[in-house]
Motif scaffolding. Structure first.
Motif, PDB file in Angstrom:
ATOM      1  N   PRO A  31       0.826  -1.215   0.000  1.00  0.00           N
ATOM      2  CA  PRO A  31       0.000   0.000   0.000  1.00  0.00           C
ATOM      3  C   PRO A  31       0.858   1.262   0.000  1.00  0.00           C
ATOM      4  O   PRO A  31       1.972   1.269   0.528  1.00  0.00           O
ATOM      5  CB  PRO A  31      -0.798  -0.125   1.309  1.00  0.00           C
ATOM      6  CG  PRO A  31      -0.746  -1.579   1.663  1.00  0.00           C
ATOM      7  CD  PRO A  31       0.575  -2.079   1.156  1.00  0.00           C
ATOM      8  N   LYS A  32       0.356   2.330  -0.571  1.00  0.00           N
ATOM      9  CA  LYS A  32       1.127   3.568  -0.682  1.00  0.00           C
ATOM     10  C   LYS A  32       1.500   4.135   0.681  1.00  0.00           C
ATOM     11  O   LYS A  32       2.559   4.733   0.843  1.00  0.00           O
ATOM     12  CB  LYS A  32       0.323   4.600  -1.472  1.00  0.00           C
ATOM     13  CG  LYS A  32       0.225   4.293  -2.951  1.00  0.00           C
ATOM     14  CD  LYS A  32      -0.455   5.423  -3.706  1.00  0.00           C
ATOM     15  CE  LYS A  32      -0.484   5.129  -5.202  1.00  0.00           C
ATOM     16  NZ  LYS A  32      -1.135   6.232  -5.971  1.00  0.00           N
ATOM     17  N   ARG A  33       0.667   3.928   1.681  1.00  0.00           N
ATOM     18  CA  ARG A  33       0.962   4.493   3.002  1.00  0.00           C
ATOM     19  C   ARG A  33       2.199   3.850   3.620  1.00  0.00           C
ATOM     20  O   ARG A  33       2.841   4.439   4.487  1.00  0.00           O
ATOM     21  CB  ARG A  33      -0.241   4.313   3.912  1.00  0.00           C
ATOM     22  CG  ARG A  33      -0.592   2.873   4.232  1.00  0.00           C
ATOM     23  CD  ARG A  33      -1.772   2.795   5.191  1.00  0.00           C
ATOM     24  NE  ARG A  33      -2.135   1.444   5.523  1.00  0.00           N
ATOM     25  CZ  ARG A  33      -2.962   0.706   4.800  1.00  0.00           C
ATOM     26  NH1 ARG A  33      -3.515   1.213   3.696  1.00  0.00           N
ATOM     27  NH2 ARG A  33      -3.251  -0.531   5.162  1.00  0.00           N
ATOM     28  N   GLN A  34       2.524   2.616   3.171  1.00  0.00           N
ATOM     29  CA  GLN A  34       3.720   1.954   3.692  1.00  0.00           C
ATOM     30  C   GLN A  34       4.972   2.328   2.914  1.00  0.00           C
ATOM     31  O   GLN A  34       6.074   1.968   3.291  1.00  0.00           O
ATOM     32  CB  GLN A  34       3.530   0.429   3.639  1.00  0.00           C
ATOM     33  CG  GLN A  34       2.423  -0.087   4.517  1.00  0.00           C
ATOM     34  CD  GLN A  34       2.329  -1.599   4.468  1.00  0.00           C
ATOM     35  OE1 GLN A  34       3.260  -2.279   4.039  1.00  0.00           O
ATOM     36  NE2 GLN A  34       1.195  -2.134   4.915  1.00  0.00           N
ATOM     37  N   ALA A  35       4.792   3.058   1.822  1.00  0.00           N
ATOM     38  CA  ALA A  35       5.918   3.358   0.948  1.00  0.00           C
ATOM     39  C   ALA A  35       6.469   4.745   1.179  1.00  0.00           C
ATOM     40  O   ALA A  35       7.316   5.208   0.443  1.00  0.00           O
ATOM     41  CB  ALA A  35       5.482   3.219  -0.506  1.00  0.00           C
ATOM     42  N   ILE A  36       5.988   5.460   2.185  1.00  0.00           N
ATOM     43  CA  ILE A  36       6.453   6.816   2.431  1.00  0.00           C
ATOM     44  C   ILE A  36       7.939   6.802   2.755  1.00  0.00           C
ATOM     45  O   ILE A  36       8.392   6.091   3.649  1.00  0.00           O
ATOM     46  CB  ILE A  36       5.657   7.459   3.595  1.00  0.00           C
ATOM     47  CG1 ILE A  36       4.182   7.564   3.216  1.00  0.00           C
ATOM     48  CG2 ILE A  36       6.224   8.819   3.944  1.00  0.00           C
ATOM     49  CD1 ILE A  36       3.304   8.106   4.321  1.00  0.00           C
ATOM     50  N   GLY A  37       8.666   7.602   2.008  1.00  0.00           N
ATOM     51  CA  GLY A  37      10.103   7.715   2.245  1.00  0.00           C
ATOM     52  C   GLY A  37      10.908   6.543   1.731  1.00  0.00           C
ATOM     53  O   GLY A  37      12.106   6.473   1.969  1.00  0.00           O
ATOM     54  N   LEU A  62       5.516   4.194 -12.536  1.00  0.00           N
ATOM     55  CA  LEU A  62       4.889   3.054 -11.873  1.00  0.00           C
ATOM     56  C   LEU A  62       3.495   3.407 -11.375  1.00  0.00           C
ATOM     57  O   LEU A  62       3.249   4.500 -10.862  1.00  0.00           O
ATOM     58  CB  LEU A  62       5.752   2.601 -10.691  1.00  0.00           C
ATOM     59  CG  LEU A  62       7.143   2.059 -11.049  1.00  0.00           C
ATOM     60  CD1 LEU A  62       7.999   1.924  -9.805  1.00  0.00           C
ATOM     61  CD2 LEU A  62       7.019   0.718 -11.763  1.00  0.00           C
ATOM     62  N   LYS A  63       2.591   2.456 -11.501  1.00  0.00           N
ATOM     63  CA  LYS A  63       1.222   2.647 -11.031  1.00  0.00           C
ATOM     64  C   LYS A  63       1.079   2.250  -9.569  1.00  0.00           C
ATOM     65  O   LYS A  63       0.166   2.718  -8.883  1.00  0.00           O
ATOM     66  CB  LYS A  63       0.258   1.817 -11.877  1.00  0.00           C
ATOM     67  CG  LYS A  63       0.211   2.233 -13.345  1.00  0.00           C
ATOM     68  CD  LYS A  63      -0.762   1.356 -14.119  1.00  0.00           C
ATOM     69  CE  LYS A  63      -0.817   1.762 -15.592  1.00  0.00           C
ATOM     70  NZ  LYS A  63      -1.743   0.898 -16.363  1.00  0.00           N
TER      71      LYS A  63
END
Length: 437
Positions: free
Chosen positions: A399-405, A413-414
């Motif tokens: 999920p995008k929230r886990q990819a911060i930083g 990329l989608k």
């Protein structure tokens, strides 16, 4: 105990000076207790190569025959042995025989100054054995190295005495222009490697299952070959100035029902692609039984991926895809290649479970490849990244929230991704393909 006492009384240097025939007699007469094994260990009798000089080339068949006959009776330890014969005209053959009826005949040490081109016909497992011949051997695996026009007939005459050859390896034969192999019974495995003058290969075999070829592209013809399961076509480059894909109809039809296939990307672009996408074949031809595809390419640029995806269109049953980026596979696609720029038509790969990528150093390219698979084939297999000196890693979507930083790629990329160490189900995924050996 007597042998042990003898060893205690003699120094190693004294034992090693004994002639081989005396040592062989000691080990063949006495049971294989610790003393006999110690004699073999100290002398190195069964590990060293025996060399014989001044043998006439016309005696080739008899000297190799004697070597094979005496292997069992003079080898109580059942350890592979080597014998080196120095023939006249500077020819040398190293004969090695091992367990499970494996025989290697290697002419590479001798005089190689015989550049004449030649054709070679190898007939295996014939039922017309001459009853008067003293040499009738059961050889399951036969490896022939550096045979030339001067020795090919001698080797062929010897092979006529062999029964039940299941596996044949022909390699590094300079000057070999055409090869014909007939193994109507028992022959299941054929390998032809590094014969760079080869222009044509003819194979006739009812039971052939495994075919390995490494070298320049040549012409193939098959007869009674119906059960191929595993085929490696490691073509290093075209053997002709002008490729005519129609000449490879027999090869493509012969591998139609394989379960495992190794193929260079350039081979598809230059030869198979034009044939497969012709009107007469595009709607009907499929590799319907193909489960494992080993794809070798020079890079993962867009046109290379497009060609791979075009080929996958013909592989509806594929389960595992192995992609190797090999700098040696450096042939670039031709400007006229119709699949290099066109958008790939969408399809379905319902059975694809895993993709292994080896030699690809750019993580973003791996992520983009995963998204292309989802877009074109609706498939989201496990993507495994294998690099030298690193543990295999699996690419997972997060999920995008886990990819911060976290460095998950560019705006191309989608989705967001991360690599995790692959710890489950990667048996065999970290091993190199035979073409890389």
């Amino acid at each position: 105990m007597e042998e042990e006492q003898l060893i205690d009384e003699c120094s190693r240097s004294d034992i090693t000076k004994l002639p081989d025939d005396i040592l062989a007699s000691i080990l063949s007469i006495h049971p294989l207790d610790s003393g006999s094994k110690s004699v073999a260990l100290f002398t190195g009798l069964w590990n060293r190569t025996c060399i014989k000089y001044g043998v006439q080339i016309q005696d080739f068949e008899s000297v190799i025959g004697d070597f094979l006959v005496k292997f069992d009776e003079n080898n109580p330890l059942k350890i592979p042995r080597k014998l080196e014969y120095h023939f006249n005209r500077g020819l040398i053959v190293t004969a090695s025989i091992g367990l499970n009826n494996k025989l290697n005949l290697d002419f590479s040490k001798g005089n190689q100054d015989f550049p004449r081109q030649f054709g070679w016909e190898i007939v295996l497992n014939t039922m017309d054995f001459p009853q008067s011949s003293p040499y009738l051997f059961s050889v399951k695996t036969l490896k022939l190295t550096s045979v030339n026009y001067l020795t090919c007939e001698l080797v062929s005459n010897l092979i006529n005495k062999f029964r039940y050859v299941e596996s044949l390896i022909v390699e590094k034969c300079d000057g070999l222009r055409s090869l014909r192999v007939e193994g109507l019974a028992k022959l299941t495995n054929l390998s032809v490697r590094d014969c760079f003058d080869l222009k044509s290969v003819f194979v006739e075999s009812f039971e052939l299952k495994f075919l390995r070829y490494r070298g320049v592209l040549c012409w193939f013809w098959f007869k009674n070959v119906m059960y191929l399961e595993d085929v490696m076509l490691d073509f290093e480059g075209p053997g002709f100035n002008h490729l005519n894909h129609r000449l490879y109809d027999p090869l493509l039809r012969a591998i139609r029902d394989v379960k495992v296939l190794t193929l260079h990307g350039w081979m598809y672009k230059e030869v198979f692609g034009p044939w497969l996408f012709s009107k007469e074949h595009e709607q009907h031809f499929r590799f319907s039984k193909l489960e494992d595809l080993w794809w070798i390419d020079s890079c993962m640029e867009d046109h290379n991926i497009n060609c791979l995806f075009c080929f996958l269109k013909f592989c509806p049953s594929i389960k595992r895809l192995f992609i190797t980026i090999d700098p040696r596979s450096c042939l670039k696609p031709s400007a006229a290649d119709p699949q290099s720029s066109n958008k790939v038509q969408k399809g379905r790969l319902r059975k694809l479970k895993v993709v292994k990528l080896e030699g690809l150093n750019n993580e973003e390219d791996i992520m983009l490849f995963k998204e292309r698979l989802m877009e074109v084939f609706g498939a989201e297999p496990r993507i495994v990244d294998v690099r030298q000196g690193m543990h295999a890693r699996c690419l997972i979507r997060i999920p995008k929230r886990q990819a911060i930083g976290k460095p998950t790629g560019s705006d191309k990329l989608k989705f967001c991704y991360k690599f995790v160490e692959e710890v489950f189900g990667n048996r065999g995924l970290c091993s190199k393909h035979p073409h890389m050996a």
